[in-house]
Design a protein around this motif. Sequence first.
Motif, mmCIF file in Angstrom:
data_model
loop_
_atom_site.group_PDB
_atom_site.id
_atom_site.type_symbol
_atom_site.label_atom_id
_atom_site.label_comp_id
_atom_site.label_asym_id
_atom_site.label_seq_id
_atom_site.Cartn_x
_atom_site.Cartn_y
_atom_site.Cartn_z
ATOM 1 N N HIS A 169 0.833 -1.201 0.000
ATOM 2 C CA HIS A 169 0.000 0.000 0.000
ATOM 3 C C HIS A 169 0.873 1.259 0.000
ATOM 4 C CE1 HIS A 169 -3.280 -2.632 0.434
ATOM 5 N NE2 HIS A 169 -3.319 -2.718 1.753
ATOM 6 N N VAL A 170 1.923 1.251 0.824
ATOM 7 C CA VAL A 170 2.801 2.421 0.899
ATOM 8 C C VAL A 170 3.541 2.624 -0.418
ATOM 9 C CG1 VAL A 170 4.854 3.382 2.009
ATOM 10 C CG2 VAL A 170 3.071 2.316 3.403
ATOM 11 N N ILE A 171 4.096 1.538 -0.972
ATOM 12 C CA ILE A 171 4.853 1.641 -2.228
ATOM 13 C C ILE A 171 3.959 2.147 -3.353
ATOM 14 C CG2 ILE A 171 6.012 0.312 -4.037
ATOM 15 C CD1 ILE A 171 7.783 0.719 -1.651
ATOM 16 N N ARG A 198 2.208 6.332 -7.159
ATOM 17 C CA ARG A 198 1.161 7.192 -7.717
ATOM 18 C C ARG A 198 1.544 8.661 -7.622
ATOM 19 N NH1 ARG A 198 -3.889 3.849 -5.019
ATOM 20 N NH2 ARG A 198 -4.365 2.523 -6.838
ATOM 21 N N LYS A 199 2.152 9.048 -6.507
ATOM 22 C CA LYS A 199 2.576 10.441 -6.353
ATOM 23 C C LYS A 199 3.644 10.821 -7.370
ATOM 24 C CE LYS A 199 1.544 10.645 -1.391
ATOM 25 N NZ LYS A 199 2.137 10.707 -0.022
ATOM 26 N N LYS A 200 4.427 9.829 -7.821
ATOM 27 C CA LYS A 200 5.543 10.111 -8.718
ATOM 28 C C LYS A 200 5.190 10.033 -10.196
ATOM 29 C CE LYS A 200 9.187 8.887 -5.445
ATOM 30 N NZ LYS A 200 10.382 8.041 -5.154
ATOM 31 N N ILE A 201 4.205 9.176 -10.551
ATOM 32 C CA ILE A 201 3.950 8.997 -11.985
ATOM 33 C C ILE A 201 2.531 9.323 -12.419
ATOM 34 C CG2 ILE A 201 5.710 7.177 -12.044
ATOM 35 C CD1 ILE A 201 3.397 5.183 -12.571
ATOM 36 N N THR A 208 -6.706 0.240 -7.978
ATOM 37 C CA THR A 208 -6.947 -0.626 -6.820
ATOM 38 C C THR A 208 -8.090 -1.579 -7.094
ATOM 39 O OG1 THR A 208 -6.167 1.065 -5.269
ATOM 40 C CG2 THR A 208 -7.592 -0.662 -4.382
ATOM 41 N N GLU A 209 -7.858 -2.847 -6.797
ATOM 42 C CA GLU A 209 -8.929 -3.843 -6.802
ATOM 43 C C GLU A 209 -9.293 -4.061 -5.337
ATOM 44 O OE1 GLU A 209 -10.413 -5.171 -9.347
ATOM 45 O OE2 GLU A 209 -9.124 -4.369 -10.938
ATOM 46 N N PRO A 210 -10.416 -3.492 -4.875
ATOM 47 C CA PRO A 210 -10.729 -3.494 -3.438
ATOM 48 C C PRO A 210 -10.655 -4.883 -2.800
ATOM 49 C CG PRO A 210 -12.266 -2.097 -4.630
ATOM 50 C CD PRO A 210 -11.456 -2.829 -5.671
ATOM 51 N N ARG A 211 -9.948 -4.921 -1.641
ATOM 52 C CA ARG A 211 -9.803 -6.139 -0.839
ATOM 53 C C ARG A 211 -9.181 -7.286 -1.622
ATOM 54 N NH1 ARG A 211 -14.517 -3.885 0.142
ATOM 55 N NH2 ARG A 211 -15.591 -5.283 -1.293
ATOM 56 N N PHE A 212 -8.453 -6.969 -2.699
ATOM 57 C CA PHE A 212 -7.853 -8.030 -3.511
ATOM 58 C C PHE A 212 -6.414 -7.708 -3.889
ATOM 59 C CE2 PHE A 212 -6.944 -10.096 -7.607
ATOM 60 C CZ PHE A 212 -7.158 -11.423 -7.248
ATOM 61 N N GLY A 213 -6.216 -6.601 -4.626
ATOM 62 C CA GLY A 213 -4.874 -6.296 -5.096
ATOM 63 C C GLY A 213 -4.859 -5.069 -5.983
#
Length: 231
Positions: free
Chosen positions: A196-198, A203-206, A218-223
């Motif tokens: 999540h952090v990475i 996202r902030k960079k690209i 984001t695929e909620p609760r999956f990946g």
Amino acid sequence: MRTSRILVVDDEPQLRRVMRAALTKQDYIIDDARSGEAALEKIRAEHYDLIILDRNMPGMGGVETCRSIREHSDVGIIMLTVRKSEPERIEALDAGADDYVTKPFSMPELLARIRANLRRIPLSPREGSAIVAFGGIEVNLGSRHVSVDKQDVRLTPKQFEVLHYLIANPDVAIPHGKILQAVWGPDYGNEAEYLHVIVNQLRKKIEPDPAKPRYILTEPRFGYRFLLPKK
């Protein structure tokens, strides 16, 4: 194969001696520093493949040192911490650490983490060209160089490897555990906070608008799913 050079940064002399002895037996080249300030001086003078950095040191602490390193280097960083609290772990990752180990730790665990962080994902033949370009973003998978609108963007090793893996598997939902094991190694899989952090950092960079991601979805609760624009 080139021997990896590791810098151990900790204010405890006994721990530095133990780690130097143990890591030297594994054929790593070891240097050490007793403070964040001393570590920054060594990093300016020498090349290291990995930094093992204690979080709690007098003077410049590990988090501040990590942020300073990240201003000019993408070297791998493992943070040593005495607490297991999630906010502290996330703070370490947000500062730019690639991994963390909680004290007291076993040497086999630390060695496994070191191997995982020195590992690099090989270029997959499925990617075809070593350069992937989309929406003003250019990713050179061979040189590990990334630019956005022709401006260089510095990624940490793990940030690049997560991006690399997502690009290599576009337009498909990938579970958290699969990404973790592909990037960090088979012993990882439940540390979703790493990912999540990475991803937030990527996202902030690209991403043009990190709050409304266009590429790393984001695929909620999956990946996550990487949406590669069609040419």
